[in-house]
Design a protein around this motif. Structure first.
Motif, PDB file in Angstrom:
ATOM      1  N   SER A 122      -0.840   9.590   0.881  1.00 23.61           N
ATOM      2  CA  SER A 122       0.231  10.429   1.424  1.00 23.61           C
ATOM      3  C   SER A 122       1.194   9.605   2.261  1.00 23.61           C
ATOM      4  CB  SER A 122      -0.355  11.569   2.266  1.00 23.61           C
ATOM      5  OG  SER A 122      -1.041  12.501   1.469  1.00 23.61           O
ATOM      6  N   LEU A 123       0.660   8.720   3.092  1.00 21.50           N
ATOM      7  CA  LEU A 123       1.520   7.882   3.920  1.00 21.50           C
ATOM      8  C   LEU A 123       2.248   6.839   3.073  1.00 21.50           C
ATOM      9  CD1 LEU A 123       2.672   7.052   6.589  1.00 21.50           C
ATOM     10  CD2 LEU A 123       0.565   5.797   7.096  1.00 21.50           C
ATOM     11  N   GLY A 135       5.011  12.972   9.133  1.00 18.37           N
ATOM     12  CA  GLY A 135       4.685  14.087  10.013  1.00 18.37           C
ATOM     13  C   GLY A 135       4.695  15.430   9.297  1.00 18.37           C
ATOM     14  N   ASP A 136       5.335  15.474   8.136  1.00 23.19           N
ATOM     15  CA  ASP A 136       5.398  16.709   7.343  1.00 23.19           C
ATOM     16  C   ASP A 136       4.288  16.774   6.295  1.00 23.19           C
ATOM     17  OD1 ASP A 136       7.708  17.286   8.756  1.00 23.19           O
ATOM     18  OD2 ASP A 136       9.058  16.578   7.182  1.00 23.19           O
ATOM     19  N   HIS A 137       3.306  15.868   6.373  1.00 22.90           N
ATOM     20  CA  HIS A 137       2.334  15.763   5.279  1.00 22.90           C
ATOM     21  C   HIS A 137       1.532  17.036   5.058  1.00 22.90           C
ATOM     22  CE1 HIS A 137      -1.533  15.224   7.505  1.00 22.90           C
ATOM     23  NE2 HIS A 137      -0.731  14.854   8.479  1.00 22.90           N
ATOM     24  N   ARG A 148      -5.540   1.000   9.083  1.00 23.17           N
ATOM     25  CA  ARG A 148      -5.257   1.956  10.163  1.00 23.17           C
ATOM     26  C   ARG A 148      -6.170   3.171  10.062  1.00 23.17           C
ATOM     27  NH1 ARG A 148       0.236   5.718  10.409  1.00 23.17           N
ATOM     28  NH2 ARG A 148      -0.796   7.529  11.314  1.00 23.17           N
ATOM     29  N   PHE A 149      -6.286   3.740   8.879  1.00 27.54           N
ATOM     30  CA  PHE A 149      -7.120   4.939   8.747  1.00 27.54           C
ATOM     31  C   PHE A 149      -8.601   4.609   8.831  1.00 27.54           C
ATOM     32  CE2 PHE A 149      -3.139   6.677   6.941  1.00 27.54           C
ATOM     33  CZ  PHE A 149      -3.050   7.808   7.738  1.00 27.54           C
ATOM     34  N   GLU A 162       6.381   6.691   2.777  1.00 33.00           N
ATOM     35  CA  GLU A 162       7.207   5.557   3.177  1.00 33.00           C
ATOM     36  C   GLU A 162       8.061   5.058   2.020  1.00 33.00           C
ATOM     37  OE1 GLU A 162       4.978   2.516   5.148  1.00 33.00           O
ATOM     38  OE2 GLU A 162       4.540   3.806   6.870  1.00 33.00           O
ATOM     39  N   LEU A 163       7.511   5.047   0.804  1.00 34.21           N
ATOM     40  CA  LEU A 163       8.294   4.587  -0.344  1.00 34.21           C
ATOM     41  C   LEU A 163       9.425   5.566  -0.653  1.00 34.21           C
ATOM     42  CD1 LEU A 163       7.045   3.011  -3.611  1.00 34.21           C
ATOM     43  CD2 LEU A 163       8.552   4.975  -3.757  1.00 34.21           C
TER      44      LEU A 163
END
Length: 419
Positions: free
Chosen positions: A167-168, A179-181, A143-144, A172-173
Motif C-alpha cells: 500500500s505504501l 494517510g488515506d490507505h 520500517r514495518f 508513493e509511486l
C-alpha cells in the motif's frame, strides 16, 4: 442428453484441507484435456483452457477479444462486474457517467486502443525504473518490520506487514497520500469480494473514482514526480481524457496493493507449511535463489481466481477442439501453472525449480504491466522477513486460518504469527 446436462459445472472452490491447490473441478477438466466445455451459473457453456501451451497460444491470438461488452463473453460469477446483464451494465455506466467516473479500464480494451493507453503508464514500470526503487522498497519493508518487532506478540502479519508494505509502495509511486490507505483499502476490498452486489461494486468504484479524480485535480494545479502527475500532464496536453486518467489511476492503485499483499501473506503461509523450503530461502543470500523462490511461489499459489475471460472473434482451433466465432473462453492460470507437461511434479513446492514459465501475470499484450514492481516487492519482503525473524511460526492452527475463498484475489484475511 443435452450438451448442458453433459457439461460439468464451472467450479473454482478448493478442496477442504488443500488451500494451496487448484479446485478439484479444474484439475478434473485438465485431466480430460487442455480445452474442454464448462457450464456456467447462467446456463452458458464457454470453453475452459487448462493446458499451459494452449494458455499461452490463446493469450497471444488476435482472434480473441477482452472486451466484456461483446456477446458471448463468459460471466463467471453472478453479481461480478463481468457477469452483469446488458441492462445492468447500462445502469452502472449511467450511474458512473453521472458521477463523471469511467466504467471500465483499458485492460478490458482490445488493441490498438489498449496498446496506446498502456504505453502511457508502462514506462513507470520498466525494469530499470523499478530497480531504481529497490532502496526505497527495502526501507519500507524494514520500517514495518521494525514496528512489528517492537510490538506485542502474536501479530496479524496481514495487518502489520503484508498489506501496508505494498500500500505504501504503490502510494508513493502513484502519488496517493498513504494517510488515506484505510479509505482506498476499504473500497478495494469491496471490489475484490466476489459476493459484493452490483450496487456495492458501483459504490466502491464511484468512491475510488471520485477520490482519484480529486487527486488528478491537485496534480493539474501542482504537478509532482509521480505517476498521477504524468497522467495529469497527458490530460493537460489533450492526449488522454480525464475520465480515462482516473480509470488508469484506480486500476494501478487497486491492483498495485491488493494482489501483492495477498501474495506476501499467502506465500509466507506456504513457506511456513514447507519448512524445508523456508530454510533454503532464509539461509541463502544469493539473489538468484530469492528470485527463483518468488517465481515458484507465484506458480504454486496463482492467486487470481475466476480465470482470464475472452470471446472468439473468429473460428480458432486449439487443443484439438474448434472454438467457434462468438463463443466464450475462460483461461485458468492456476491449473496451467500445475501442468505436468511443463513442470515436473507440479504439486510440489520447490523453490529451486526453474518456474520462469509460470503464468500468474498473464501472457502476451495483456500481461500485468506492474509485474516488475510485484517481483521486486516480493523478493525484498520474503527475504527480509525471514532473515530478520528466522524463528517465525504460526500462532494458530492451520485449520483456523481464514482463507479468501470469496475473493477474486485469493489469499488469507488474517495470518497470526509469532517467533
Amino acid at each position: 442428453m443435452s450438451k448442458t446436462a453433459e457439461t460439468p459445472q464451472y467450479d473454482t472452490v478448493r478442496a477442504p484441507g488443500c488451500p494451496f491447490d487448484p479446485a478439484p473441478a479444474l484439475r478434473a477438466a485438465q485431466a480430460e484435456g487442455p480445452v474442454t466445455r464448462v457450464r456456467m451459473w447462467d446456463g452458458s457453456t464457454p470453453w475452459l483452457v487448462t493446458g499451459h501451451a494452449e494458455h499461452r497460444a490463446l493469450l497471444v491470438d488476435q482472434r480473441c477479444s477482452v472486451d466484456h461488452s461483446r456477446p458471448g463473453m463468459p460471466r463467471t460469477n453472478q453479481g461480478a462486474p463481468e457477469t452483469m446483464t446488458e441492462a445492468e451494465v447500462q445502469q452502472m455506466t449511467a450511474m458512473l457517467k453521472d458521477k463523471s467516473i469511467p466504467g471500465f479500464s483499458f485492460i478490458l480494451m482490445d488493441d490498438p486502443e489498449h496498446a496506446r493507453l498502456r504505453r502511457m503508464v508502462s514506462g513507470a514500470f520498466s525494469v530499470r525504473r523499478i530497480d531504481e526503487m529497490r532502496p526505497a522498497v527495502q526501507r519500507i519493508v524494514d520500517r514495518f518490520l521494525d514496528e512489528l518487532l517492537a510490538g506485542p506478540k502474536p501479530v496479524d502479519l496481514v495487518e502489520a506487514f503484508a498489506l501496508p508494505v505494498p500500500s505504501l509502495v504503490i502510494s508513493e509511486l502513484l502519488g496517493v497520500p498513504y494517510g488515506d490507505h484505510e479509505y482506498f483499502e476499504r473500497y478495494s476490498k469491496q471490489l475484490a469480494n466476489r459476493t459484493s452486489t452490483t450496487v456495492q461494486r458501483i459504490d466502491a468504484q464511484i468512491k475510488l473514482g471520485e477520490y482519484l479524480d480529486g487527486l488528478i485535480d491537485e496534480r493539474l494545479a501542482n504537478p509532482g514526480d509521480d505517476l498521477l502527475s504524468t497522467l495529469a500532464a497527458r490530460v493537460n496536453a489533450g492526449e488522454l481524457p480525464r475520465a480515462e486518467a482516473v480509470s488508469m489511476g484506480m486500476l494501478i492503485l487497486y491492483a498495485g496493493h491488493e494482489t501483492t499483499a495477498s501474495m506476501i501473506a499467502l506465500g509466507t503461509l506456504a513457506l511456513l507449511e514447507h519448512p524445508d523450503q523456508l530454510a533454503l530461502l532464509r539461509d541463502s543470500d544469493d539473489p538468484a535463489v530469492v528470485a527463483s523462490a518468488v517465481e515458484e511461489l507465484l506458480r504454486y499459489l496463482t492467486i487470481v481466481h475466476g480465470g482470464l475471460l475472452r470471446v472468439a472473434l473468429a473460428d480458432i482451433e486449439l487443443g484439438g477442439k474448434l472454438i467457434r466465432e462468438g463463443e466464450g473462453i475462460i483461461v485458468v492460470s492456476e491449473v496451467a501453472n500445475r501442468d505436468s507437461a511443463v513442470f515436473a511434479d507440479p504439486d510440489r513446492l520447490d523453490i529451486r525449480r526453474d518456474a520462469r514459465g509460470q503464468l500468474s501475470f498473464g501472457y502476451g499484450v495483456h500481461s500485468c504491466v506492474g509485474q516488475p514492481l510485484a517481483r521486486l516487492e516480493l523478493e525484498i519482503a520474503f527475504s527480509t522477513l525471514l532473515r530478520r525473524i528466522p524463528t517465525l511460526r504460526l500462532a494458530t492452527e492451520m485449520e483456523k486460518i481464514p482463507f479468501k475463498h470469496d475473493g477474486i484475489i485469493y489469499g488469507v484475511y488474517e495470518l497470526p504469527v509469532t517467533w
